[in-house]
Structure formats: C-alpha cells, structure tokens
Design a protein around this motif. Sequence first.
Motif, mmCIF file in Angstrom:
data_model
loop_
_atom_site.group_PDB
_atom_site.id
_atom_site.type_symbol
_atom_site.label_atom_id
_atom_site.label_comp_id
_atom_site.label_asym_id
_atom_site.label_seq_id
_atom_site.Cartn_x
_atom_site.Cartn_y
_atom_site.Cartn_z
ATOM 1 N N LEU B 45 0.786 -1.133 0.122
ATOM 2 C CA LEU B 45 -0.110 -0.132 -0.095
ATOM 3 C C LEU B 45 1.046 1.208 0.023
ATOM 4 C CD1 LEU B 45 -2.936 -0.969 2.651
ATOM 5 C CD2 LEU B 45 -3.093 -0.545 -0.015
ATOM 6 N N GLY B 46 1.945 1.236 0.807
ATOM 7 C CA GLY B 46 2.979 2.225 0.850
ATOM 8 C C GLY B 46 3.436 2.535 -0.538
ATOM 9 N N ALA B 47 3.956 1.672 -1.169
ATOM 10 C CA ALA B 47 4.762 1.744 -2.673
ATOM 11 C C ALA B 47 3.451 2.244 -3.664
ATOM 12 C CB ALA B 47 5.041 0.326 -2.939
ATOM 13 N N ALA B 48 2.184 1.760 -3.490
ATOM 14 C CA ALA B 48 1.293 2.208 -4.041
ATOM 15 C C ALA B 48 0.842 3.702 -3.977
ATOM 16 C CB ALA B 48 -0.144 1.495 -4.045
ATOM 17 N N TRP B 49 0.935 4.078 -2.684
ATOM 18 C CA TRP B 49 0.806 5.627 -2.389
ATOM 19 C C TRP B 49 2.175 6.404 -3.022
ATOM 20 C CZ3 TRP B 49 3.816 8.754 1.275
ATOM 21 C CH2 TRP B 49 3.357 9.721 1.393
ATOM 22 N N ASP B 54 3.560 10.157 -8.187
ATOM 23 C CA ASP B 54 4.244 10.333 -9.720
ATOM 24 C C ASP B 54 3.266 10.473 -10.652
ATOM 25 O OD1 ASP B 54 5.827 10.217 -11.863
ATOM 26 O OD2 ASP B 54 6.663 8.321 -11.503
ATOM 27 N N SER B 55 3.419 11.471 -11.496
ATOM 28 C CA SER B 55 1.998 11.736 -12.552
ATOM 29 C C SER B 55 2.146 10.510 -13.571
ATOM 30 C CB SER B 55 2.121 13.155 -13.386
ATOM 31 O OG SER B 55 3.574 13.057 -13.671
ATOM 32 N N THR B 56 3.202 9.932 -13.762
ATOM 33 C CA THR B 56 3.304 8.870 -14.731
ATOM 34 C C THR B 56 3.740 7.626 -14.208
ATOM 35 O OG1 THR B 56 5.367 9.558 -15.501
ATOM 36 C CG2 THR B 56 3.371 10.348 -16.826
ATOM 37 N N PRO B 57 2.906 6.925 -13.290
ATOM 38 C CA PRO B 57 3.543 5.604 -12.819
ATOM 39 C C PRO B 57 3.691 4.521 -13.739
ATOM 40 C CG PRO B 57 1.363 6.130 -12.261
ATOM 41 C CD PRO B 57 1.679 7.273 -12.861
ATOM 42 N N ASP B 58 4.644 3.558 -13.379
ATOM 43 C CA ASP B 58 4.504 2.387 -14.240
ATOM 44 C C ASP B 58 3.186 1.778 -14.365
ATOM 45 O OD1 ASP B 58 5.373 0.157 -15.413
ATOM 46 O OD2 ASP B 58 7.375 0.272 -14.437
ATOM 47 N N PRO B 138 -8.698 8.888 -7.422
ATOM 48 C CA PRO B 138 -8.847 10.312 -7.024
ATOM 49 C C PRO B 138 -8.028 11.335 -7.907
ATOM 50 C CG PRO B 138 -8.761 8.959 -5.128
ATOM 51 C CD PRO B 138 -8.344 8.036 -6.094
ATOM 52 N N LYS B 139 -6.740 10.790 -8.210
ATOM 53 C CA LYS B 139 -5.705 11.619 -9.201
ATOM 54 C C LYS B 139 -6.049 11.370 -10.478
ATOM 55 C CE LYS B 139 -2.545 11.980 -5.448
ATOM 56 N NZ LYS B 139 -1.196 11.694 -4.818
ATOM 57 N N MET B 140 -7.165 10.599 -10.864
ATOM 58 C CA MET B 140 -7.477 10.290 -12.227
ATOM 59 C C MET B 140 -5.976 9.643 -13.089
ATOM 60 S SD MET B 140 -10.410 11.681 -12.461
ATOM 61 C CE MET B 140 -10.892 12.020 -14.136
#
Lengths: 282, 258
Positions: B45-49, B54-58, B138-140
Amino acid sequence: MIHLDHLNYHYTRSRPLFTDLQLYLSPGHIYGLLGRNGAGKTTLLRLIAGLLFPKDGICEVGNWTPSDRHPDFLSDVFFMPEEIYVPDLKITQFLRNYAPFYPKFDRTQFDKFIGTFGLRADENMRKLSYGQKKKVMLGFGLASGASVLILDEPTNGLDIPSKAQFRQILSESITDDRIIILSTHQVRDVSTLIERLILLDNGKILFQDSLLRVSEKLAFNIYPKEPKAGSVYYAERIPGGYMAVEDRAASVEEDTDIDLEVLFNALITDPGKITQLFNVQA
Amino acid sequence: MYKHKLMKNQLILNPRRLMRLVGNNLNFSPKSIGLVLLFGIGINLGAAWMSSMDSTPDPEFYLIWFGLSLFITGFLFSSFAFNNMSTDAGRQFYLSLPASNLEKVLSKYLLTAIAFPLLALVMFTIIATLSNLFFFQPKMIQIDGFDPFGTITWLLIKIYLVLHGIYLLGSVVYSKLAIIKISLATFVFAGSIAGLTFLFIGSIFGFDFQDGPPFEPTQSFKDFLEFRVWPTIQFLFWAVLPVLSAVLVFLKLKEKEL
C-alpha cells in the motif's frame, strides 16, 4: 521389548562411542540408566527413539526399527529429553493439536496428572517455568499410552514436592507392557523407582541387573572407621564414617538399603569384583 | 528387502494426519504469520501511495510489486518452513512427532506451494482494489489493474513454485540464516553452471567472445541454441529442478538426525 545387538555408533570415525553394544530390555520394568558425563547415555536413548541412526548392528523396539520412524513406532515411543521444546500454545491447544497423533492418548489421565502437578490447562506453555514445562510433557508422555517411555534427566528442574509426585505418578504408570527408561545423575530422586539398573561406561554396558539381585548380593553398611578389605568391595568417606559396599553373605547387617550413588562409584572404581559376583562380564 | 521396507515406511500417507500437520504448522506462530501479512500489505500500500505521487507511474506497477512480494516473502516463508528444527530440542520434537516423512514434507509443500501463492493472489487483488480506490482514481491516474488470472501473473507463480523448493531444501539443511545461505549457494551454483555451459558451447563452436574476432552466429549455431539448448534449459528448469528439490527435501528430512 528393546533389543540392541552388535550395535556400533560413532560421532567421528576416530572416536567410536559404542562398539558391539548388546542390550535387552523387557517390558514391565522401570530401568535406570546411569553413567558418567559423556558415557553415551543420551546417545543410547536417542538411538532407541530413532533420533540417531546406528552405524551398524541391530536396534529394535518391539517389531520396529527406530530409524524408520514409522508413525506407529513414533506414537508408541515417547522421549522426553533433558532440554524440552514446547510450542507457543496453551496446554489445551497443545492437547488439541498433538494428542490426536497418539491413538491411545488418555485425556482423563492427562488431566489427572496436570491436576496433581498443580497446573492449569489454560496456561501458555512458553510462559511456564522449566520444571512446569517438564511436568506438562511428562503428563503428556504418560497419557500418550506409549509402550516405551524414555525420560532423560526427568527430575531436573522439579521442586521437592514435585519429585515425590513424579515418583508416585511414575510408579503408578508402569504396566506389564510398558518399558520406562530413566537416565539420570540424580540417583537419589529415582532410587525407589528403579527396578533394574544399567550402568554405561566408556560406551559399554558395565553392569546390568535388577536391584532385587543387588540387594541379595550386596550390603551397604556404615562404619565409623575405614573398613578393611576382604568382603568389602568399596568404601567411601561420608560424614561420620564410611559407607561400604560389601558381600552380603559376609555382612553383619542382613537387610540394608541400596545406595545407588555408592554402588555407582563402586562399579566405576573397580567393576571387576562386583560384576564377578553377579556373574556378569565386565 | 530392508531398503524396500524402509522406503515403504517413509511413504505412508494418512490424509487426516496430513491436514493436522498443516493446521499445526499454521498454529506454530500465529503472531509472526500475522505480522508478515500486515507487513506485506503495508509495504505494498505504501508503494502504491508513493507511486500515486508520480504523474506517470509504471503501468505494470502491480505486476512488478506482485512479483517482488511473491518472491521475497515466499522465499522467506519457505526458508522458515522447517524453522522449528533450528534447535536440538525443536528438532527432537518435530522428528519424534508421529507422522511419516512424506506427510511432514507434504504438509510444508501444501503451505508454501499452494496456500501461500493463493494468499498472495487474494492479498494483491485486495491491495490493488484499495490502491486504485484511494490513491490512483482520485488523481485520475490510469494504471493497469491486477489480473490474478493474467498470463504474466501465472508465469510469476510458476517461477515461484519452481524456485521455492530450493528454499525449502535450505530450510531442512541449514539451521540458521537459511535464506541467505541458500540464496548464496544458488547464486554460486547457477553462475557456475551458466559459466560452464558458456565455455562448453564456445568449445563446440570454436568461438571466443573476449579475444577473438566479432562473433557472427552461423545458422547451425542458432539452430543448436533454439532446438537443443533452450528446450533443455526449459526442461531442466520447469521439470527437473522442482522434482529434484522435492526429492532432496524428502531425503534430507528422512536422514535428519539430532
């Protein structure tokens, strides 16, 4: 029945522990296994329990070869080592998890033992003292219905009242089809329990006979001064005099109590004369 | 005759006893199992958060983290499978437990090869759902979801199933720090095999990557790699390695003494 024939065992090849070891134990008796440190007592018990494998020779317990570790063998032999492992469970949970592995387990008997030792079934085993852990495992072993009960230093860690309870419980637990082996250095704790004595020294059975025969052949007398040789096989200094092991036929006192510690010392010091008396090869 | 009898005694299988062993394994350290689970969920969950910052996550974020979690936690779990035998007293207790060798080994395999990957799949499905709901949507941010039945998911599980046997073996063989010792041993062993294979192929085709002229593979070399070497490596990895490690776990436990 426990039968060891020409059994060889070593930890390192250069230092053999048992060479051609012979031993026969019949059911219905409590055996006392005595020996100095490093004599091989625990190794012998582990071989009988299937926890070590003989390098050569025969080791049979009933119809089983211990090193096979057949489940039926394992449920018929209970070994309580000196250092015991207990899982992080309450006594009741431990029973629920492990008693089913022993088809002859008697819960009523276990509850009785635990009650005698003053323990509660809802106690966590890891939080018990060393002596209390031993009591739980001893109760478990006795209630397991195992035909062979092997107890390594069973009275270590037990308080004085518990030692008496232990003796009482064990003497009530011996049946015609059960073998109990006690290995201990605390001979006074178990002297009234042992029926047959096995003395192990340097990997050999130095002496094996019943205490009934010992009492028929030997007398244990106290002398104010050091007794002269002759019928006296061994004497050691005690407060107020000497405790002597002598030929009962020549003893003034006819019925004397066996002092296992003195007998042990006598056999270790000079086994020849006494074993000759019992017609056992040293 | 004696050997035959010995083996027969080792292969006894009583399903009730087996399930009891499985249950007892779970009972051994409920606290540590719970802690590992919480730790795994927390880390993911921490890693996902962090990734949601990052605006362009893997886009393959979940697969990467699933693989990492499966391998790291799974190998750790497998290397602790026989941890109750790490002391003399524990070893005595476990070896004396009235169950056959096969039942004892199978009970560990059921936990490490079936229960653990299933748990990992369920856990990751939950983690992915929660992360999407609270961190990414939530961040689209558009990110691939976690597909528990996806091809790569199953490939990762298959690789885990093959490799975890080595860690189980390490758990029987080593009393302490099994995961480090077995990782090092595997690394050295696999490296040696790869090096020797490289030298062997080089000697057959007469090339030298270091000092010789630039290597241009011939068709026969390409065919050799494609039709001989690659299928052999696949066979060794997918079939021989898991069977061999399972057999070794069985034999090592059978031979275990105090």
